[in-house]
Design a protein around this motif. Structure first.
Motif: not given
Length: 168
Positions: A110, A114, A141
């Motif tokens: 993740t 991101v 998110l």
């Protein structure tokens, strides 16, 4: 333990703020489960029937579904691999250590996603969206943060009932 990401702590970007909260909630979940006695990990203390290990596995799959299967549009073999017969499930041979490692690895993925994308970027079309237009990374998110916060609160209660750590 990762400190709580206070709103007054400077951050370089909104993405950094999201990642701090996700890291905090993820590691708080790991700390709670790690402090619980082994028999309590596979025992439910609630009428809904879920166990702490099942919640841990569920959170890993939540990130998998929203980041890889959803935002990235990847083909994921078992996006609902945390479920069996319409409920959360952990096989007898799955250990706390294995599930913690999988959650942390999913968290690392993740973070990579991101940091490589703009929050306004729209996810890839795919089955995760159930025919709706894909969401932006920021909306994904935000959803993950609320999912972690809600489930960590559930785990707080279960850990307290099991004689484990209480509160934040």
């Amino acid at each position: 333990m990762i400190p709580f990401p206070e709103p007054t702590s400077p951050a370089g970007s909104r993405a950094e703020v999201f990642l701090r909260y996700l890291d905090y909630f993820r590691e708080s979940t790991v700390a709670k489960v790690s402090a619980m006695a082994e028999p309590e990990l596979r025992r439910s203390r609630l009428p809904s029937g879920w166990t702490p290990l099942e919640l841990l596995k569920h959170l890993r799959h939540v990130e998998l579904r929203w980041i890889e299967w959803g935002f990235q549009g990847r083909d994921v073999a078992e996006p609902w691999g945390d479920r069996h017969e319409d409920r959360w499930y952990v096989a007898p041979d799955e250990t706390r250590a294995d599930l913690v490692a999988a959650l942390r690895a999913q968290g690392a993925h993740t973070t990579e996603v991101v940091t490589a994308h703009d929050l306004a970027e729209i996810g890839a079309p795919g089955p995760r969206w159930n025919g709706a237009d894909p969401a932006s990374l920021e909306r994904v998110l935000f959803h993950l943060v609320q999912e972690y916060a809600r489930h960590l609160g559930h785990l707080d209660v279960v850990a307290e009932l099991a004689g484990g750590p209480t509160g934040e």
